[in-house]
Design a protein around this motif. Structure first.
Motif, PDB file in Angstrom:
ATOM      1  N   HIS A   1       0.830  -1.201   0.000  1.00 34.66           N
ATOM      2  CA  HIS A   1       0.000   0.000   0.000  1.00 34.66           C
ATOM      3  C   HIS A   1       0.870   1.259   0.000  1.00 34.66           C
ATOM      4  CE1 HIS A   1      -4.036  -1.836   1.558  1.00 34.66           C
ATOM      5  NE2 HIS A   1      -3.621  -2.361   0.425  1.00 34.66           N
ATOM      6  N   ALA A   2       1.977   1.219   0.726  1.00 29.74           N
ATOM      7  CA  ALA A   2       2.888   2.363   0.761  1.00 29.74           C
ATOM      8  C   ALA A   2       3.523   2.585  -0.613  1.00 29.74           C
ATOM      9  CB  ALA A   2       3.968   2.145   1.818  1.00 29.74           C
ATOM     10  N   GLN A   3       3.938   1.507  -1.269  1.00 31.26           N
ATOM     11  CA  GLN A   3       4.556   1.621  -2.591  1.00 31.26           C
ATOM     12  C   GLN A   3       3.559   2.147  -3.612  1.00 31.26           C
ATOM     13  OE1 GLN A   3       6.034  -2.371  -3.190  1.00 31.26           O
ATOM     14  NE2 GLN A   3       8.014  -1.911  -2.243  1.00 31.26           N
ATOM     15  N   LYS A   4       2.308   1.669  -3.542  1.00 33.97           N
ATOM     16  CA  LYS A   4       1.289   2.150  -4.468  1.00 33.97           C
ATOM     17  C   LYS A   4       1.023   3.632  -4.248  1.00 33.97           C
ATOM     18  CE  LYS A   4      -3.162   0.927  -6.477  1.00 33.97           C
ATOM     19  NZ  LYS A   4      -4.229  -0.076  -6.565  1.00 33.97           N
ATOM     20  N   ALA A   5       0.953   4.032  -2.989  1.00 31.34           N
ATOM     21  CA  ALA A   5       0.745   5.447  -2.677  1.00 31.34           C
ATOM     22  C   ALA A   5       1.894   6.292  -3.205  1.00 31.34           C
ATOM     23  CB  ALA A   5       0.605   5.624  -1.165  1.00 31.34           C
ATOM     24  N   GLU A   6       3.115   5.822  -3.024  1.00 33.83           N
ATOM     25  CA  GLU A   6       4.288   6.560  -3.497  1.00 33.83           C
ATOM     26  C   GLU A   6       4.280   6.686  -5.014  1.00 33.83           C
ATOM     27  OE1 GLU A   6       7.519   4.408  -1.828  1.00 33.83           O
ATOM     28  OE2 GLU A   6       7.089   5.041   0.236  1.00 33.83           O
ATOM     29  N   ASN A   7       3.849   5.632  -5.709  1.00 29.88           N
ATOM     30  CA  ASN A   7       3.765   5.686  -7.171  1.00 29.88           C
ATOM     31  C   ASN A   7       2.733   6.719  -7.621  1.00 29.88           C
ATOM     32  OD1 ASN A   7       5.702   3.683  -7.520  1.00 29.88           O
ATOM     33  ND2 ASN A   7       4.213   2.031  -7.627  1.00 29.88           N
ATOM     34  N   ILE A   8       1.587   6.739  -6.950  1.00 35.88           N
ATOM     35  CA  ILE A   8       0.530   7.683  -7.297  1.00 35.88           C
ATOM     36  C   ILE A   8       0.993   9.115  -7.039  1.00 35.88           C
ATOM     37  CG2 ILE A   8      -1.777   8.484  -6.648  1.00 35.88           C
ATOM     38  CD1 ILE A   8      -2.446   5.507  -6.084  1.00 35.88           C
ATOM     39  N   LEU A   9       1.623   9.328  -5.891  1.00 35.00           N
ATOM     40  CA  LEU A   9       2.099  10.670  -5.554  1.00 35.00           C
ATOM     41  C   LEU A   9       3.237  11.103  -6.479  1.00 35.00           C
ATOM     42  CD1 LEU A   9       2.014  10.411  -1.659  1.00 35.00           C
ATOM     43  CD2 LEU A   9       0.488  11.753  -3.118  1.00 35.00           C
ATOM     44  N   GLY A  10       4.055  10.145  -6.913  1.00 33.50           N
ATOM     45  CA  GLY A  10       5.114  10.461  -7.857  1.00 33.50           C
ATOM     46  C   GLY A  10       4.549  10.932  -9.184  1.00 33.50           C
ATOM     47  N   LYS A  11       3.492  10.270  -9.647  1.00 30.98           N
ATOM     48  CA  LYS A  11       2.838  10.677 -10.890  1.00 30.98           C
ATOM     49  C   LYS A  11       2.175  12.044 -10.730  1.00 30.98           C
ATOM     50  CE  LYS A  11       1.908   5.970 -12.544  1.00 30.98           C
ATOM     51  NZ  LYS A  11       0.850   4.966 -12.862  1.00 30.98           N
ATOM     52  N   ALA A  12       1.602  12.283  -9.549  1.00 30.51           N
ATOM     53  CA  ALA A  12       0.960  13.573  -9.284  1.00 30.51           C
ATOM     54  C   ALA A  12       1.987  14.702  -9.291  1.00 30.51           C
ATOM     55  CB  ALA A  12       0.223  13.534  -7.953  1.00 30.51           C
ATOM     56  N   ALA A  13       3.140  14.462  -8.669  1.00 28.31           N
ATOM     57  CA  ALA A  13       4.205  15.473  -8.643  1.00 28.31           C
ATOM     58  C   ALA A  13       4.703  15.745 -10.056  1.00 28.31           C
ATOM     59  CB  ALA A  13       5.346  15.007  -7.747  1.00 28.31           C
ATOM     60  N   ALA A  14       4.855  14.687 -10.862  1.00 31.07           N
ATOM     61  CA  ALA A  14       5.318  14.849 -12.242  1.00 31.07           C
ATOM     62  C   ALA A  14       4.292  15.626 -13.068  1.00 31.07           C
ATOM     63  CB  ALA A  14       5.581  13.480 -12.864  1.00 31.07           C
TER      64      ALA A  14
ATOM     65  N   ALA B   1       3.122   7.742   3.655  1.00 31.00           N
ATOM     66  CA  ALA B   1       2.003   7.633   2.718  1.00 31.00           C
ATOM     67  C   ALA B   1       1.458   6.218   2.671  1.00 31.00           C
ATOM     68  CB  ALA B   1       2.456   8.059   1.324  1.00 31.00           C
ATOM     69  N   SER B   2       0.142   6.099   2.509  1.00 33.32           N
ATOM     70  CA  SER B   2      -0.486   4.790   2.326  1.00 33.32           C
ATOM     71  C   SER B   2      -1.660   4.927   1.362  1.00 33.32           C
ATOM     72  CB  SER B   2      -0.953   4.203   3.657  1.00 33.32           C
ATOM     73  OG  SER B   2      -1.946   5.020   4.247  1.00 33.32           O
ATOM     74  N   TYR B   3      -1.910   3.859   0.610  1.00 35.39           N
ATOM     75  CA  TYR B   3      -3.033   3.830  -0.333  1.00 35.39           C
ATOM     76  C   TYR B   3      -4.255   3.327   0.414  1.00 35.39           C
ATOM     77  CZ  TYR B   3      -5.831   2.558  -4.427  1.00 35.39           C
ATOM     78  OH  TYR B   3      -6.827   2.435  -5.362  1.00 35.39           O
TER      79      TYR B   3
ATOM     80  N   ASP C   1      -7.979   7.805  -7.056  1.00 26.96           N
ATOM     81  CA  ASP C   1      -7.273   7.013  -6.049  1.00 26.96           C
ATOM     82  C   ASP C   1      -7.150   7.841  -4.782  1.00 26.96           C
ATOM     83  OD1 ASP C   1      -6.515   4.506  -7.407  1.00 26.96           O
ATOM     84  OD2 ASP C   1      -5.427   5.845  -8.755  1.00 26.96           O
ATOM     85  N   ASP C   2      -7.299   7.176  -3.633  1.00 29.27           N
ATOM     86  CA  ASP C   2      -7.236   7.855  -2.338  1.00 29.27           C
ATOM     87  C   ASP C   2      -5.937   7.511  -1.626  1.00 29.27           C
ATOM     88  OD1 ASP C   2      -9.791   8.855  -2.808  1.00 29.27           O
ATOM     89  OD2 ASP C   2     -10.729   7.094  -1.907  1.00 29.27           O
ATOM     90  N   VAL C   3      -5.250   8.543  -1.178  1.00 32.38           N
ATOM     91  CA  VAL C   3      -3.969   8.385  -0.491  1.00 32.38           C
ATOM     92  C   VAL C   3      -4.009   9.150   0.817  1.00 32.38           C
ATOM     93  CG1 VAL C   3      -1.498   8.908  -0.580  1.00 32.38           C
ATOM     94  CG2 VAL C   3      -2.658   8.056  -2.629  1.00 32.38           C
ATOM     95  N   LYS C   4      -3.515   8.535   1.882  1.00 33.14           N
ATOM     96  CA  LYS C   4      -3.445   9.190   3.193  1.00 33.14           C
ATOM     97  C   LYS C   4      -1.999   9.475   3.546  1.00 33.14           C
ATOM     98  CE  LYS C   4      -6.138   8.095   6.662  1.00 33.14           C
ATOM     99  NZ  LYS C   4      -6.697   9.413   7.082  1.00 33.14           N
ATOM    100  N   LEU C   5      -1.756  10.686   4.021  1.00 33.75           N
ATOM    101  CA  LEU C   5      -0.449  11.071   4.545  1.00 33.75           C
ATOM    102  C   LEU C   5      -0.575  11.271   6.045  1.00 33.75           C
ATOM    103  CD1 LEU C   5       0.632  13.749   1.897  1.00 33.75           C
ATOM    104  CD2 LEU C   5       1.208  11.323   1.932  1.00 33.75           C
ATOM    105  N   VAL C   6       0.263  10.605   6.811  1.00 37.79           N
ATOM    106  CA  VAL C   6       0.248  10.727   8.269  1.00 37.79           C
ATOM    107  C   VAL C   6       1.573  11.313   8.726  1.00 37.79           C
ATOM    108  CG1 VAL C   6       0.065   9.492  10.460  1.00 37.79           C
ATOM    109  CG2 VAL C   6      -1.328   8.773   8.511  1.00 37.79           C
ATOM    110  N   SER C   7       1.486  12.331   9.569  1.00 38.64           N
ATOM    111  CA  SER C   7       2.685  13.022  10.032  1.00 38.64           C
ATOM    112  C   SER C   7       3.631  12.080  10.777  1.00 38.64           C
ATOM    113  CB  SER C   7       2.299  14.189  10.940  1.00 38.64           C
ATOM    114  OG  SER C   7       3.438  14.795  11.509  1.00 38.64           O
ATOM    115  N   LYS C   8       4.912  12.284  10.583  1.00 39.93           N
ATOM    116  CA  LYS C   8       5.918  11.509  11.310  1.00 39.93           C
ATOM    117  C   LYS C   8       6.170  12.066  12.709  1.00 39.93           C
ATOM    118  CE  LYS C   8       8.404  10.056   7.130  1.00 39.93           C
ATOM    119  NZ  LYS C   8       9.688  10.122   6.379  1.00 39.93           N
ATOM    120  N   GLY C   9       5.440  13.139  13.036  1.00 41.86           N
ATOM    121  CA  GLY C   9       5.548  13.644  14.406  1.00 41.86           C
ATOM    122  C   GLY C   9       5.965  15.086  14.528  1.00 41.86           C
TER     123      GLY C   9
END
Length: 214
Positions: A20-33, A125-127, A140-148
């Motif tokens: 799920h993390a890898q899928k989220a990262e791929n989606i966010l990478g495409k969004a950034a591009a 990030a998680s999908y 596609d839905d992606v959640k970002l959770v703060s590292k603190g």
């Protein structure tokens, strides 16, 4: 036997989390591009803000213009410009413009789209699945959770599969305030001059300047 089963379940859960993390990262990478290749974006926004602890709420429409690190945000009460270094925030009611050199965290609270460009520094990030956007398209839905660290606790992004860009952003702050931004319309490839992202004092001759820079 029970211990072995628990270990297997833990391994499966870990594997699913990684996927799920890898899928989220791929989606966010495409969004950034897609954002980088947009060559300038103008978007109309429907914004709702709710202070869950205090019980207050407000809704308004806004327009944001973006290119790279720069943006101009126009709301009924505020005019905001950011040229990549300096931030100007003009209060319509007070007739006052504050000038600062904001941190990355401060910029994210003003323009969550910035999260597409370097979210890894402060978020995991998680999908979370797929959905249908207000435009009737698959997303596609992606959640970002703060590292603190930082003011933003979590962010939910709905990313249009057609454009690869966010169409809904929901951000929960540490103080309990939740902002939901729906992108009602978007144009890419907009020809934006550099002056668009800087405050023009000649247009606000009566504005009181408050310089907060060190």
């Amino acid at each position: 036997m029970m211990k072995r089963w628990n270990n297997i379940c833990l391994c499966l859960l870990t594997a699913a989390t990684v996927v799920h993390a890898q899928k989220a990262e791929n989606i966010l990478g495409k969004a950034a591009a897609a954002y980088e290749q947009s060559n300038g974006i103008t978007a109309s926004l429907a914004v709702s803000i709710r202070a869950e602890k205090q019980g207050g709420a407000e809704s308004f429409e806004a327009v944001i213009e973006m290119k790279g690190d720069r943006f101009r945000l126009t709301t009924p009460d505020m005019r905001t410009w950011y040229d990549g270094k300096t931030l100007w925030m003009y209060s319509v009611r007070a007739g006052e413009v504050s000038i600062s050199n904001p941190s990355g965290d401060e910029l994210q609270t003003l323009n969550p789209m910035i999260l597409l460009r370097g979210y890894e520094k402060g978020f995991k990030a998680s999908y979370t699945g797929e959905s249908t956007s207000d435009l009737g398209r698959m997303a596609d839905d992606v959640k970002l959770v703060s590292k603190g660290n930082g003011d933003i606790e979590e962010v939910d992004l709905q990313i249009d599969r057609t454009t690869a860009l966010p169409v809904r952003i929901s951000a929960l702050m540490n103080n309990g305030v939740r902002s939901v931004i729906r992108i009602a319309g978007m144009k890419t490839g907009v020809n934006q001059p550099e002056t668009l992202f800087t405050f023009n004092a000649a247009e606000y001759p009566e504005a009181l300047e408050v310089d907060l820079r060190p």
